[in-house]
Design an enzyme around this catalytic site. Structure first.
Site, short mmCIF file in Angstrom:
data_model
loop_
_atom_site.label_atom_id
_atom_site.label_comp_id
_atom_site.label_asym_id
_atom_site.label_seq_id
_atom_site.Cartn_x
_atom_site.Cartn_y
_atom_site.Cartn_z
N GLU A 144 -2.38 -6.86 7.76
CA GLU A 144 -1.01 -6.74 8.28
C GLU A 144 -0.84 -7.55 9.56
OE1 GLU A 144 1.99 -6.70 7.96
OE2 GLU A 144 2.70 -4.64 7.75
N HIS B 297 0.83 -1.21 0.00
CA HIS B 297 0.00 0.00 0.00
C HIS B 297 0.86 1.26 0.00
CE1 HIS B 297 1.03 0.90 4.16
NE2 HIS B 297 0.88 -0.40 4.41
#
Length: 196
Positions: free
Chosen positions: A80, A9
């Site tokens: 994550e 990202h």
């Protein structure tokens, strides 16, 4: 064969703040993060994606949306790492607070959880690998974009390359960077580009 463009990202405020660990915190993209996603869109504009997947955290999902302009399917297995007590602290801060824990983590000691209360390296690598196994089994062929996160991308690649997971920091992913690999018909993983 499936071809995967694995994306980290774009930048978040926590990345910009001395790389503060932002695991499960749902941080937004910064203006720079949006620019990084747009730069990746430009790099990948010639690719016809058969599907787009992302972590459910907005920084990954929105990066995937910017890059492809397509509907994004989210999957919790791409989220994550749970950094436990290291969450929202810099590496310098949490090492100073508990250097023994960091040394145990970096030595690859079995069962050690990030930040003492988070997730193990093995758990993170295995859940991301599970996502790609299912993608391969379901689709068999095609080209896919997958937007995820720094730590889990590193653990997954280390596992696929046969590296000890605690060597994950030898792999580098810039915000917005693309890594390309294929899973061949026999299931073999082949890395084509890293952090492009």
């Amino acid at each position: 064969m499936i071809q995967v463009f694995l994306l980290r990202h774009g930048e978040t405020p926590w990345n910009a703040d001395n790389n503060r660990y932002c695991g499960r915190t749902d941080a937004p993209l910064t203006a720079k993060g949006i620019e990084q996603a747009a730069a990746s869109r430009e790099k990948l504009k010639h690719i016809a994606f058969d599907g787009v997947y992302a972590s459910s955290l907005q920084r990954a999902r929105i990066t995937a949306e910017i890059v492809t302009g397509k509907e994004v399917i989210t999957d919790q297995r791409l989220i994550e790492l749970d950094f436990g007590d290291w969450e929202l602290r810099t590496k310098e801060e949490f090492i100073a607070a508990d250097p023994v824990l960091w040394n145990r983590w970096m030595s690859g000691e079995a069962g050690i959880k990030a930040g003492n209360t988070g997730e193990t390296m093995e758990a993170a690598a295995n859940r991301v690998s599970s996502f790609f196994r299912d993608l391969f089994e379901e689709k068999k062929k095609g080209t896919f974009l997958v937007a995820a996160h720094n730590a889990v991308n590193r653990f997954f690649l280390a596992q696929q390359l046969g590296m000890p997971l605690h060597h994950y920091r030898r792999l580098w992913f810039d915000n917005g960077a693309v890594t390309e690999f294929v899973i061949e018909d026999n299931g073999d993983f082949v890395l084509r580009k890293l952090n492009a």
